[in-house]
Write a protein that holds these residues in place. Structure first.
Motif, PDB file in Angstrom:
ATOM      1  N   ARG A 269     -15.001   9.378 -13.334  1.00 53.00           N
ATOM      2  CA  ARG A 269     -13.920   9.144 -12.431  1.00 53.00           C
ATOM      3  C   ARG A 269     -12.769   7.639 -12.649  1.00 53.00           C
ATOM      4  N   VAL A 270     -13.610   6.769 -13.236  1.00 55.20           N
ATOM      5  CA  VAL A 270     -12.666   5.942 -13.881  1.00 55.20           C
ATOM      6  C   VAL A 270     -11.442   6.428 -14.838  1.00 55.20           C
ATOM      7  N   ALA A 271     -12.173   7.329 -15.788  1.00 51.99           N
ATOM      8  CA  ALA A 271     -11.352   8.026 -16.666  1.00 51.99           C
ATOM      9  C   ALA A 271     -10.074   8.730 -15.914  1.00 51.99           C
ATOM     10  N   ALA A 272     -10.429   9.346 -14.875  1.00 49.45           N
ATOM     11  CA  ALA A 272      -9.543  10.301 -14.064  1.00 49.45           C
ATOM     12  C   ALA A 272      -8.358   9.313 -13.569  1.00 49.45           C
ATOM     13  N   ALA A 273      -8.996   8.174 -12.894  1.00 43.79           N
ATOM     14  CA  ALA A 273      -7.943   7.458 -12.309  1.00 43.79           C
ATOM     15  C   ALA A 273      -7.080   6.769 -13.341  1.00 43.79           C
ATOM     16  N   LEU A 274      -7.623   6.285 -14.756  1.00 48.51           N
ATOM     17  CA  LEU A 274      -6.904   5.775 -15.850  1.00 48.51           C
ATOM     18  C   LEU A 274      -5.704   7.003 -16.412  1.00 48.51           C
ATOM     19  N   GLN A 275      -6.253   8.147 -16.483  1.00 46.31           N
ATOM     20  CA  GLN A 275      -5.375   9.092 -16.732  1.00 46.31           C
ATOM     21  C   GLN A 275      -4.189   9.379 -15.684  1.00 46.31           C
ATOM     22  N   HIS A 276      -4.518   9.342 -14.460  1.00 47.21           N
ATOM     23  CA  HIS A 276      -3.326   9.366 -13.481  1.00 47.21           C
ATOM     24  C   HIS A 276      -2.513   8.200 -13.550  1.00 47.21           C
ATOM     25  N   THR A 277      -2.988   7.031 -13.726  1.00 48.56           N
ATOM     26  CA  THR A 277      -2.260   5.783 -14.093  1.00 48.56           C
ATOM     27  C   THR A 277      -1.359   5.782 -15.138  1.00 48.56           C
ATOM     28  N   ALA A 278      -1.850   6.538 -16.222  1.00 50.79           N
ATOM     29  CA  ALA A 278      -0.957   6.568 -17.685  1.00 50.79           C
ATOM     30  C   ALA A 278       0.095   7.490 -17.296  1.00 50.79           C
TER      31      ALA A 278
ATOM     32  N   VAL B 226       0.059   1.659 -22.524  1.00 46.58           N
ATOM     33  CA  VAL B 226       0.536   2.473 -23.753  1.00 46.58           C
ATOM     34  C   VAL B 226      -0.743   3.207 -24.332  1.00 46.58           C
ATOM     35  N   ALA B 227      -1.789   2.291 -24.378  1.00 40.70           N
ATOM     36  CA  ALA B 227      -3.113   2.635 -25.014  1.00 40.70           C
ATOM     37  C   ALA B 227      -3.840   3.454 -23.706  1.00 40.70           C
ATOM     38  N   ALA B 228      -3.691   3.245 -22.534  1.00 37.58           N
ATOM     39  CA  ALA B 228      -4.295   4.025 -21.530  1.00 37.58           C
ATOM     40  C   ALA B 228      -3.793   5.513 -21.642  1.00 37.58           C
TER      41      ALA B 228
END
Length: 211
Positions: free
Chosen positions: A133-142, A204-206
């Motif tokens: 779920r954190v990865a999904a939030a991070l990908q949304h943010t990116a 950018v890393a995200a």
């Protein structure tokens, strides 16, 4: 003082930890919706309001210790209205929530650490699910539009997460290892910002995680 490493040159993700919660020391309180100290929350909001750039996009965990910090920040900086995101919540420790860690059976903790990413502590949430779920939030943010912040056309918008130590450790792991690698207990990051403090990572890393 807020715990901030050398700031990335490009757009940043600000990982903000809530103020100190009003809970007895040694208590397990991941998903338990305990409040944070009101004065400490106000002080954290003031420091954050002074530090954040114009036009930053803000999200917060739906637990009240983060929601109240988001509200205090918006009161000081009306341009920083925050949106709730349940993906930014702390780990759910199930039946362990509200117990003293010393009261949790040692064999139950050993079972968790032995199968660290897969075991559901207290019947709650496995780390593998939290990382997802954190990865999904991070990908949304990116993937957010890279429009320039108001008054700062030379730089993209920063993003702010008002969240928890566990979520910040998940981001640290994901940026270092990628979304497909699961940790052993001995490899899990320990460092996290102090109460009411934050760290910054490079957006950018995200974005590489969502490529």
């Amino acid at each position: 003082m807020a715990a901030v490493a050398t700031a990335p040159a490009g757009p940043r993700l600000w990982l903000v930890r809530h103020a100190q919660p009003l809970v007895a020391p040694g208590t397990c309180y991941g998903a338990l919706d305990v409040p944070a100290d009101a004065q400490a929350t106000r002080h954290a909001a003031r420091r954050l309001a002074d530090a954040l750039p114009a036009g930053a996009k803000v999200w917060h965990s739906t637990l009240q210790r983060c929601e109240h910090l988001a509200q205090a920040l918006q009161a000081l900086r009306p341009d920083l209205a925050s949106k709730p995101d349940a993906r930014l919540r702390e780990m759910d420790f199930g039946g362990w929530e509200g117990l003293a860690w010393d009261a949790v059976d040692r064999s139950a903790i050993d079972a968790w650490t032995a199968a660290f990413p897969h075991h559901a502590p207290g019947g709650g949430e496995p780390l593998q699910a939290m990382l997802a779920r954190v990865a999904a939030a991070l990908q949304h943010t990116a993937r957010l539009p890279a429009g320039a912040a108001s008054g700062a056309p030379e730089r993209e918008r920063d993003v702010v997460w008002i969240t928890h130590a566990g979520v910040i450790r998940c981001v640290t792991w994901l940026l270092a290892q990628g979304p497909g690698v699961l940790p052993r207990s001995q490899d899990w990051p320990v460092a996290a910002p102090a109460w009411g403090a934050w760290q910054q990572v490079d957006l950018v890393a995200a974005r590489r995680l969502s490529a």
